[in-house]
Design a protein around this motif. Structure first.
Motif, short mmCIF file in Angstrom:
data_model
loop_
_atom_site.label_atom_id
_atom_site.label_comp_id
_atom_site.label_asym_id
_atom_site.label_seq_id
_atom_site.Cartn_x
_atom_site.Cartn_y
_atom_site.Cartn_z
N SER A 1 -24.60 36.66 87.73
CA SER A 1 -24.75 35.27 87.33
C SER A 1 -25.76 34.54 88.21
O SER A 1 -25.48 34.21 89.37
CB SER A 1 -23.40 34.55 87.38
N GLU A 2 -26.91 34.28 87.64
CA GLU A 2 -27.91 33.48 88.33
C GLU A 2 -27.40 32.05 88.53
O GLU A 2 -27.64 31.42 89.57
CB GLU A 2 -29.20 33.47 87.51
N ALA B 1 -14.93 34.48 87.61
CA ALA B 1 -16.03 35.43 87.41
C ALA B 1 -15.93 36.60 88.37
O ALA B 1 -16.22 37.75 88.01
CB ALA B 1 -17.37 34.71 87.56
N TYR C 1 -16.87 31.80 78.68
CA TYR C 1 -17.36 31.14 79.89
C TYR C 1 -18.01 29.81 79.55
O TYR C 1 -17.81 28.81 80.26
CB TYR C 1 -18.39 32.03 80.61
N ARG D 1 -20.50 38.36 79.51
CA ARG D 1 -21.54 38.67 80.50
C ARG D 1 -22.88 38.03 80.13
O ARG D 1 -23.66 37.68 81.01
CB ARG D 1 -21.69 40.18 80.65
N GLN E 1 -23.21 35.11 78.61
CA GLN E 1 -23.08 33.69 78.97
C GLN E 1 -23.01 33.49 80.48
O GLN E 1 -23.50 32.49 81.00
CB GLN E 1 -21.83 33.11 78.30
N LEU E 2 -22.40 34.44 81.17
CA LEU E 2 -22.21 34.29 82.61
C LEU E 2 -23.53 34.25 83.36
O LEU E 2 -23.64 33.58 84.40
CB LEU E 2 -21.35 35.46 83.12
N HIS E 3 -24.55 34.90 82.84
CA HIS E 3 -25.81 34.99 83.58
C HIS E 3 -26.36 33.62 83.92
O HIS E 3 -26.62 33.30 85.08
CB HIS E 3 -26.84 35.78 82.76
N ARG E 4 -26.53 32.76 82.92
CA ARG E 4 -27.07 31.42 83.18
C ARG E 4 -26.09 30.31 82.81
O ARG E 4 -26.44 29.15 82.84
CB ARG E 4 -28.37 31.22 82.41
N LEU E 5 -24.86 30.69 82.48
CA LEU E 5 -23.83 29.72 82.05
C LEU E 5 -24.38 28.83 80.94
O LEU E 5 -24.28 27.61 81.00
CB LEU E 5 -23.33 28.90 83.24
N SER F 1 -23.52 45.69 83.83
CA SER F 1 -22.36 44.85 84.08
C SER F 1 -21.13 45.34 83.32
O SER F 1 -20.00 45.04 83.69
CB SER F 1 -22.65 43.40 83.67
#
Length: 997
Positions: free
Chosen positions: A96-97, A153, A213, A421, A423-427, A446
């Motif tokens: 997650s960036e 997360a 997320y 996963r 969505q988690l990267h940049r929320l 991931s």
């Protein structure tokens, strides 16, 4: 110092640990702040285990740089010594960036990942409320929310929680956030809070305890005046509180937004009032609500505000939800809504749409919800708003097969994990699978796909999407689901009449009888009835696709009655994807296959085996038959056992023929009709040969034990020898024997004749099975000659008396049972007769033509249409076979390919040898195959043999369906048959009656 152009050991180690930009990462490792840990191999191993090692290292550097000296020392010490923190922190940073950005802005929030206690592993709403307790405004609430999200997360990417647990935690965090936001709104307007009771009802994924997320949080607001106050003022106050709550969560702050709160699922959508009283909600749902609104209410759950009012709301609307399936066009409305969702996806995104596209998450959710709403009226165990829990309940109740449910569960978990996963990267709220190679690589890693992550990800994604699409189509029911499958004795007469009309519209000639069958099969609360209610809607549609739906449904009831107490039967139909459809096709296709099945109902198990429709070879069949004969105490019992094997295997062949002709949703009809014809011909031939071998063994054992005084062989002739038997064909045979050493010839002859007589007696014992008649009329001297001869007697006869027609008949001779060596010597004896050196003389050719012309004029049944008679008619079987056989006798002596008993093989060999051109060979082959299929189709439909098309309209339509014609096109079928056989006759005129061959 690193020599220019030479890679350092660190660079190599980074490559080995999965870094894609080792040069940049090597520079990051040189950051002064990382000096205490950069050489620690544990750190590099942990980075290499993340979804994106480069991103994880960059995030770590940013966090370390943001700390003061003491905090940095504590972080690095803990990072090296505490594996839980190391895995959780680096796991989040590699996935997650956006959360890396959060930790860089709030460097002390890494402490949220240090604890590793039981409450931390699976927190609920109370724990999240404590985590948000200090938030007093939207900004601090957002920071606290992100801190809680960080812990969720971490558990997710480290595998501490699975997908379903993560989604439930996200829903619980949303619940706590809504409560905190409402508390902030109430604090800002205490006078409004005092005037009303306000309840927040979660809908959608939040209501279903399966949140993403990043997702809109769907809600409905319900309010009542506080302490009997003014309703108008109370609604205004409640609306202000609700609107403020939505702004707190939805508005952009310096910390971004939490998530949008969406109230558009309320009555009248965005055009309706934001807040209503409970009675106003009920009035709307009772009078105006559309089908989709009840589907949405399935997930309604009180989450914030007045708990008593929230519970009252859910209890009030729940009965309406579970009565929705009774609405007119309910199933069609749900199906239409799903199609509309797919149609609205931009064309460029359909292939990447993980949620809404075909094979996506919505396919699972819609299928599950539809089944819940249909069956949930009478089964409260289905009343769950959580997709996977509902799916498990559907499987437990018998509404969905266990295998199907397990596949859907697995696919849904995988697709939701992908969505998480992504969505988690940049929320960011997205459901599109990325196209960038780096994004796909991070996503695959991931999910634990470390070997070729991009290729593995695409493969797994497509596999699961394919499973979802197939099962969605299977479970998204046919039109009679709500009107018939749920029909029970207590329903109104009007409902029964409406269901009868729908049955009639689908082609059922006797809807009243059909309804009685349905009631008998599906009424009651037993698990058996529940599974039947699951099966029947689909079966009814398949029956309706046939020429005789009523017969299909009646056959299904008979089979179900016969096997109703057998535990595996309904499980087979429910759990094996093709079994139910195969059974429906077989039961509604005619009389022969259902009659066979009803005499051996346990053979339905064949339909659930992926290889069950493949005919078994002669060696296997003969071994089973002879073993059964050996166990029998009497000759009659032995033949009964052999007939049992034949009955089962004949059903296997008929079922395979029908399924191969019609196809199923999973397996289309075979493109080559010739392959079906060859398969049937070989299968019936092998089966009859094994049965005759069993009868021979039974006849011998009855009088002589294991050894007959004379060697004995059965030679197949005609279609039997040619491996071209249809279901109703007799088995043409010759019997040959040879006395054993030291046995008197007369004694041997008596023994051989007694064996033949006993075999014929046993095979002619009365039975309800299709008969197996052995016909020896092709023997020397025909009916006037001895039934069985020695090899020497055959040799003497053929040398002195053989006629040309007998040589022609011997073209089909093949050993079928008995002494293999004796049979081989018989074949060696007759080869010079059937393949005469230098071919046939002119007199022989004229004789064959004369015999053919005589047969055409004398044997055609009176009144039969010569253009539609499959055997003796124009361009039919006889025309093609005599033409091919003339070629064999003329050229077989120098063309080895022509030395076969099979018509199609001989025709192909004649073409290969240049004796017939490509077009003519194709016409003859196609005509022969079609005529053979018509004969097979007539037997399948009528249950008795016939050489011409049925005169009964329904039977004629059923033959048409077998041949691949849609309903209403029997005229096309007859015209096509006439046209093809007319062309075949023209070829026969040229090749058989024309020039000298």
């Amino acid at each position: 110092m690193t020599v220019p152009g030479r890679r350092s050991s660190t660079f190599t180690r980074l490559l080995r640990h999965g870094f894609t930009d080792p040069s940049a990462s090597e520079r990051l490792l040189e950051t002064p702040e990382l000096a205490p840990v950069r050489s620690d191999p544990v750190l590099l191993d942990a980075l290499g285990a993340t979804a994106d090692p480069d991103l994880a290292l960059l995030g770590l550097v940013r966090i370390v740089e943001a700390q003061d000296a003491d905090e940095r020392r504590a972080l690095l010490d803990t990072l090296v010594t505490a594996k839980p923190l190391r895995d959780r922190l680096l796991g989040v940073l590699g996935a997650s960036e956006a959360l890396g950005d959060h930790l860089a802005r709030h460097p002390r929030d890494w402490h949220a990942l240090v604890t590793y206690e039981a409450a931390d592993l699976h927190p609920g709403v109370a724990e999240f409320e404590r985590g948000l307790a200090e938030a007093t405004d939207p900004v601090t609430l957002r920071v606290a929310y992100r801190r809680c999200l960080l812990a969720i997360a971490a558990r997710d990417v480290c595998g501490t929680t699975d997908m379903a647990e993560t989604a439930a935690e996200l829903a619980d965090l949303a619940t706590a956030t809504l409560r905190a936001a409402l508390a902030i709104a109430r604090t800002a307007a205490p006078e409004d809070a005092a005037q009303c009771r306000l309840a927040v009802i979660a809908m959608g994924k939040c209501g279903g305890h399966e949140l993403n997320y990043v997702s809109d949080v769907d809600v409905i607001f319900v309010a009542e005046p506080a302490d009997g106050g003014d309703e108008g003022k109370a609604m205004q106050a409640a609306s202000r509180l609700a609107a403020h709550l939505m702004r707190i969560c939805s508005e952009t702050t310096v910390e971004g937004v939490i998530w949008p709160v969406d109230a558009n699922l309320r009555p009248e959508g965005r055009n309706g009032p934001l807040v209503r009283t409970l009675s106003s909600h009920l009035a709307y749902y009772q009078r105006w609500a559309k089908t989709w609104e009840f589907q949405a209410l399935l997930k309604a759950r009180p989450v914030a505000g007045d708990p008593e009012l929230g519970q009252d709301y859910v209890e009030a609307v729940s009965p309406l939800v579970w009565q929705a399936a009774e609405r007119d066009n309910f199933v069609a409305d749900v199906q239409k809504m799903r199609r509309r969702v797919v149609d609205n996806i931009p064309a460029a995104q359909v292939e990447r749409e993980l949620k809404l596209g075909p094979g996506g998450l919505r396919d699972v959710e819609f299928a599950v919800q539809l089944l819940q709403l249909v069956h949930g009226r009478s089964d409260a165990t289905l009343h769950s708003g959580t997709t996977l829990d509902a799916l498990a309940a559907l499987a437990a109740g018998g509404y969905v097969g266990r295998a199907d449910a397990a596949q859907l569960d697995e696919a849904y978990r995988f697709l939701r994990a992908m969505e998480h996963r992504i969505q988690l990267h940049r929320l960011r709220r997205t459901h599109l699978v990325p196209e960038d190679e780096a994004d796909l690589r991070r996503l695959g890693r991931s999910l634990g796909l470390r070997t070729e992550p991009v290729a593995s990800l695409n493969k797994e994604w497509k596999r699961h999407a394919s499973v979802v699409r197939r099962l969605h189509e299977k479970l998204f029911y046919r039109p009679l689901l709500d009107a018939v499958a749920q029909l029970a004795p207590g329903e109104t007469r009007l409902s029964a009449r409406a269901a009868a009309h729908r049955l009639e519209a689908l082609g059922y000639a006797d809807p009243a009888a059909a309804l009685r069958h349905l009631e008998a099969l599906s009424s009651g609360v037993s698990r058996k009835a529940a599974i039947q209610r699951t099966l029947l809607p689909v079966l009814l549609g398949w029956f309706a696709d046939s020429a005789d739906p009523d017969a299909g449904l009646l056959g299904f009831r008979k089979v179900s009655d016969a096997l109703g107490k057998t535990p595996w039967y309904l499980r087979l139909l429910r759990d094996e994807g093709a079994a139910a459809e195969n059974l429906a096709r077989v039961l509604s296709a005619g009389r022969l296959a259902p009659d066979l099945l009803l005499r051996a109902p346990e053979a339905v198990a064949i339909l659930g085996d992926p290889d069950g429709l493949v005919p078994r070879g002669r060696d296997h069949l003969e071994q089973e038959v002879l073993a059964a004969v050996g166990r029998a105490e009497t000759a009659e019992g032995a033949v009964a056992a052999a007939r049992g094997v034949r009955r089962r295997e004949l059903f296997r062949t008929t079922a395979g023929d029908l399924i191969g002709s019609y196809g199923t949703e999973d397996s289309p009809a075979e493109e080559d009709p010739g392959a079906l014809v060859d398969r049937v011909g070989n299968a019936v031939t092998d089966l009859n040969a094994a049965t005759i071998a069993g009868a021979l063994r039974a006849a011998v054992r009855a009088e002589w034990g294991d050894t007959l005084p004379t060697r004995f062989a059965v030679i197949g002739m005609g279609r039997f020898g040619g491996h071209e038997l249809s279901y109703g064909s007799d088995a043409d045979v010759l019997f040959v024997h040879e006395p054993r050493e030291g046995v008197d010839e007369q004694e041997a002859a008596k023994a051989a004749n007694r064996v033949v007589a006993e075999m014929r007696r046993l095979l002619q014992l009365p039975t309800a099975d299709p008969p197996l008649l052995i016909d020896a009329d092709l023997r020397p001297e025909g009916k006037s000659g001895p039934m069985v001869r020695t090899l020497k007697s055959y040799e003497a006869y053929y040398r002195r008396w053989s006629l040309v027609w007998e040589s022609q008949a011997l073209l089909r001779a093949e050993v079928m049972a008995g002494d293999a060596d004796l049979g081989a010597r018989f074949i060696e004896l007759i080869d010079p007769l059937r393949y005469p050196v230098e071919g046939l003389g002119d007199d022989a050719v004229r004789e064959i033509r004369r015999l053919k012309a005589r047969m055409e004029s004398e044997r055609m049944p009176r009144g039969a249409d010569p253009t539609l008679h499959t055997k003796l008619g124009r361009g039919g079987l006889s025309d093609v076979e005599w033409t091919v056989q003339l070629l064999q006798m003329q050229h077989g002596w120098d063309e080895p390919g022509l030395r076969t008993t099979r018509t199609r093989e001989a025709l192909a060999a004649a073409h290969a040898a240049g004796l017939i051109d490509t077009e003519d060979a194709s016409i003859l082959d196609e005509a022969w195959v079609l005529a053979t299929r018509v004969r097979n189709g007539v037997m399948l439909v009528r249950g008795r043999a016939g050489d011409t098309f049925p005169s009964d309209g329904r039977e004629l339509a059923a033959v048409g369906r077998y041949l691949g014609y849609e309903p209403g096109h029997v005229g096309d079928m007859l015209e096509d048959y006439r046209r093809l056989t007319r062309r075949a006759r023209a070829v026969v005129e040229e090749l058989f009656y024309g020039a000298h061959l």
